[in-house]
Write an enzyme that holds these catalytic residues in place. Structure first.
Site, short mmCIF file in Angstrom:
data_model
loop_
_atom_site.label_atom_id
_atom_site.label_comp_id
_atom_site.label_asym_id
_atom_site.label_seq_id
_atom_site.Cartn_x
_atom_site.Cartn_y
_atom_site.Cartn_z
N CYS A 44 0.82 -1.21 0.00
CA CYS A 44 0.00 0.00 0.00
C CYS A 44 0.86 1.26 0.00
CB CYS A 44 -0.87 0.03 1.25
SG CYS A 44 -1.85 -1.45 1.44
N ARG A 95 4.93 0.60 -6.06
CA ARG A 95 4.97 -0.25 -4.87
C ARG A 95 4.09 -1.48 -5.02
NH1 ARG A 95 6.69 2.29 -0.18
NH2 ARG A 95 5.22 1.16 1.12
N TRP A 129 -2.83 -2.67 -1.66
CA TRP A 129 -2.40 -3.99 -2.08
C TRP A 129 -3.13 -4.96 -1.15
CZ3 TRP A 129 0.44 -8.25 -0.23
CH2 TRP A 129 0.99 -9.09 -1.22
N ASN A 166 -1.33 1.49 5.83
CA ASN A 166 -0.44 0.50 5.22
C ASN A 166 0.06 -0.38 6.36
OD1 ASN A 166 1.59 -0.90 3.92
ND2 ASN A 166 3.01 0.81 3.85
N GLY A 167 -0.07 -1.70 6.19
CA GLY A 167 0.37 -2.61 7.25
C GLY A 167 -0.72 -3.63 7.52
N GLU A 197 19.22 -15.44 -9.83
CA GLU A 197 18.69 -14.11 -10.15
C GLU A 197 18.10 -14.07 -11.57
OE1 GLU A 197 17.82 -11.79 -8.47
OE2 GLU A 197 17.79 -10.00 -9.69
N LYS A 235 14.26 -13.01 -12.33
CA LYS A 235 13.92 -11.87 -13.21
C LYS A 235 12.95 -12.33 -14.28
CE LYS A 235 14.74 -8.92 -11.59
NZ LYS A 235 15.43 -8.93 -10.33
N GLU A 251 9.32 -13.36 -12.80
CA GLU A 251 8.49 -12.33 -12.18
C GLU A 251 7.93 -11.35 -13.20
OE1 GLU A 251 10.45 -9.82 -9.29
OE2 GLU A 251 12.30 -9.85 -10.42
N HIS A 269 20.35 -34.81 -10.50
CA HIS A 269 19.83 -35.50 -9.31
C HIS A 269 18.31 -35.40 -9.22
CE1 HIS A 269 23.81 -36.43 -7.85
NE2 HIS A 269 24.16 -35.20 -8.18
N LYS A 281 6.53 -3.58 -4.62
CA LYS A 281 7.93 -3.17 -4.57
C LYS A 281 8.49 -3.27 -3.16
CE LYS A 281 11.71 -1.37 -6.21
NZ LYS A 281 12.55 -2.31 -6.98
C1 F6R Z 1 12.85 -9.02 -7.34
C2 F6R Z 1 12.76 -8.08 -6.24
C3 F6R Z 1 12.49 -8.61 -4.89
C4 F6R Z 1 13.27 -7.81 -3.81
C5 F6R Z 1 12.86 -8.29 -2.42
C6 F6R Z 1 13.62 -7.57 -1.34
O1 F6R Z 1 13.14 -8.36 -8.55
O2 F6R Z 1 12.88 -6.89 -6.42
O3 F6R Z 1 12.76 -9.97 -4.81
O4 F6R Z 1 14.64 -8.00 -4.02
O5 F6R Z 1 11.48 -8.07 -2.24
O6 F6R Z 1 13.40 -6.20 -1.37
P1 F6R Z 1 14.33 -5.20 -0.61
O7 F6R Z 1 15.69 -5.25 -1.25
O8 F6R Z 1 13.68 -3.86 -0.77
O9 F6R Z 1 14.39 -5.65 0.81
#
Ligand code: F6R
Length: 609
Positions: A2, A27, A75, A101-102, A482, A486, A489, A505, A604
């Site tokens: 949120c 976000r 959210w 938010n929370g 990673e 990427k 997602e 395995h 985010k």
């Molecule tokens: C993936 C991504 C997330 C963040 C994770 C941690 O592209 O962005 O996996 O890396 O949510 O977020 P932070 O770094 O803000 O703690």
């Protein structure tokens, strides 16, 4: 998660709230709303779906009229993302409106309590109890009222509260969810994150847990949990508004991939000096470093993947044992942490709830906390003993790119610093790695210049794949983690990552004709072994795309595509290599027409556990 914006001043609030909410879209959200106070009445507009819908129903902010208001992007956690569950939530009499938010963990108990007092509920949210509690406790003094309200809440919250008894002042409170106060000229703001109001101000007050703010056009009064006034020094954000604009790029993600050379330079250059590695904001002495007998790296998602790379690098150079944990698991596995442990907490946003909880756990067990954080003044930064800021600038796309690469660079600086302090690196290696780190912006630039066309071409060939397998060994395995994240997602292609030697395995049973395998074979020491693993999948019909730093005939013979990356350091190459993986994911998602900057279901800043 949120997003909250609040405004009070001389201008019309609704367009400012809409602009602020649009800057918080990154976000992650699924509905939005706003409430504006005018002539003693609160008018609300709310809607499920994209912010464009709120813009439509408010005629682009030309209604409701009024110079004080609060806005929200939601959210969904409690209840579906529809108009009714959207925030703001209003109290029984309509006199108080709340954005939140929370998560309020005891909301069912509070609901029962309020129902017995004659309040009824229209939404399925946990937030609605806050609006009714505010009305229930209201005694003419909003700060005191809010103090009583927050004392009843278990869980996390950032709150914006509008009261029809306060024509020019709104109220804010926070605990474990981000909230800043923006200071303008005869106008003031609140926001979940600074970019929301950067077009109006760069001066901020950072609220701490337990504090309550009364925000008026000409003053901001902040109180602690005991209702004592708190004096705060304004913080000036270095970011400017252009950092939060697309500047001609089709997506923030692509813009941020291209910003990596600059971000890496900012993170690395001034910290490598003739006198050694200077890590500002880190007070660890050489004697304290000598006492460290274990390092626990803790983070979530991509930040965790940066930590996996960090483990390889820091162990190799400093010879201190390193464990890397996913933050949401760390707390529940009885980690061995003592006062000789250094906990390295990685977070771009500095607000990730699981990461923050792990930090607190590590501190409780006696560890010293060193965090690698991008957002200055964020919760993780404020609760750490030492902070190494990554200086990536605002990251708006949900999928991290420059946030991740600068975390990797920062961990490399930490590894070098520890190795140097412990006298475990010789001068030649030290100088070589320092030069490689300083050369990172150039290496990434080369990927952006030389590899982009080929990556676009490969993406256009395979964008309709259903599955992809990323494999690699050593640091290449960390890159596979990673690369797969990427891709899945942002493109929604099912992607898995495996240590290349582990595939046989079990998972190799999934490989059949046409299975897409991305093999990362950049580490020269492990090249031969990875090549054998490539042969294993190729002989079962897989289509193989290989990433390497030095292509050989043997590799070309086995693979359908070979992406040759620029030559760069034996330890630092992952930063350049991951840039290619980011671009690969980006162009695939683009070909599939995905909402790249705001992938479905993602947020985010993940401020709930
Ligand atoms: C993936 C991504 C997330 C963040 C994770 C941690 O592209 O962005 O996996 O890396 O949510 O977020 P932070 O770094 O803000 O703690």
């Amino acid at each position: 998660m949120c997003g909250i914006v609040g405004y009070t001043g001389r201008r019309q609030a609704a367009p400012i709230l809409l602009e602020g909410l649009s800057k918080l879209e990154y976000r992650g959200y699924d509905s939005s709303g706003m409430a504006v106070l005018s002539g003693g009445n609160i008018t609300m507009y709310k809607s499920g779906g994209r912010l464009s819908e709120l813009k439509r129903i408010t005629d682009n902010g030309s209604r409701p009229a009024g110079t004080i208001g609060i806005g929200h992007t939601r959210w969904a956690t409690h209840g579906a993302p529809n108009d009714v569950n959207s925030h703001p939530h209003i109290s029984k009499s309509g006199k108080f409106a709340v954005v939140h938010n929370g998560i309020i963990e005891n909301y069912l108990d509070l609901k029962l309590f309020l129902t017995e007092k004659g309040f009824s509920f229209v939404s399925e949210t946990d937030t609605e109890v806050i609006a009714h509690l505010t009305e229930y406790y209201y005694n003419g003094d909003m700060v005191e009222t809010l103090r009583k309200v927050v004392n009843k809440l278990n869980g996390s919250y950032a709150l914006g509260v509008l009261s029809c008894y306060s024509p020019e002042t709104f109220y804010a409170a926070r605990k474990d969810s981000p909230l800043v106060v923006g200071l303008g000229e005869r106008e003031n703001f609140i926001a979940s994150d600074m970019p929301a109001v950067l077009s109006s101000t760069r001066r901020f007050l950072l609220m701490d847990d337990g504090e309550i703010a009364a925000v008026s056009p000409d003053s901001v009064l902040i109180y602690n949990a005991n209702r004592e006034p708190v004096e705060k020094t304004p913080f000036i954000a270095e970011w400017d508004i252009s950092a939060a604009e697309k500047n001609g790029f089709p997506h923030f993600m692509l813009k941020e991939i291209f910003e990596q050379p600059h971000a890496l330079d900012a993170t690395v250059r001034t910290r490598i000096t003739d006198g050694g590695i200077i890590l500002d904001n880190i007070a660890l002495t050489d004697e304290q470093i000598a006492r460290i007998d274990r390092i626990c790296i803790v983070a979530c998602g991509s930040a965790y993947h940066a930590g996996v790379l960090g483990k390889y690098f820091i162990e190799k150079l400093s010879r201190i044992p390193v464990e890397t944990d996913v933050a949401s698991e760390f707390r529940y596995r009885s980690p061995i942490v003592t006062d000789r442990t250094l906990a390295v907490i990685i977070s771009q946003s500095g607000e990730t709830a699981d990461t923050l909880a792990a930090l607190r756990q590590a501190r409780k067990l006696g560890a010293r906390i060193l965090s690698v954080v991008n957002v200055v003044g964020s919760s993780v930064a404020r609760e750490s003993d030492d902070v190494l800021y990554t200086r990536a600038g605002p990251e708006i796309a949900v999928a991290t790119t420059k946030g991740y690469t600068t975390q990797v660079a920062a961990l490399m600086l930490i590894g070098l610093k520890l190795a140097q302090a412990l006298d475990r690196i010789d001068e030649k290696d030290y100088k070589r790695i320092c030069n490689d780190l300083i050369g990172l912006p150039e290496a990434v630039n080369k990927v952006l210049e030389n590899n982009i066309q080929q990556l676009q071409f490969i993406a256009s060939k395979y964008y309709s794949a259903d599955d992809a397998y990323f494999i690699g060994r050593g640091a290449d395995y960390a890159l596979a983690l990673e690369g797969a994240l990427k891709l899945k997602e942002i493109s929604y292609i099912h992607a898995e990552s495996y240590a290349a030697g582990e595939l046989k395995h079990g998972t190799i049973s999934l490989i059949e004709k046409g299975s897409l395998v991305v093999a990362i074979a950049c580490d020269d020491r492990l090249f031969g072994k990875t090549l054998s693993n490539i042969k294993e999948v190729k002989s079962r019909g897989a289509t193989v795309i290989a990433l390497c730093s030095d292509s050989s005939d043997a590799l070309r013979a086995e693979c359908d595509h070979v992406i040759e990356l620029p030559q760069c350091g034996a330890e630092t190459y992952p930063v350049a290599a991951v840039t290619a993986l980011q671009l690969f994911a980006y162009y695939i998602a683009s070909a599939r027409g995905c909402d790249i900057d705001k992938p479905r279901n993602l947020a985010k800043s993940v401020t709930v556990e």
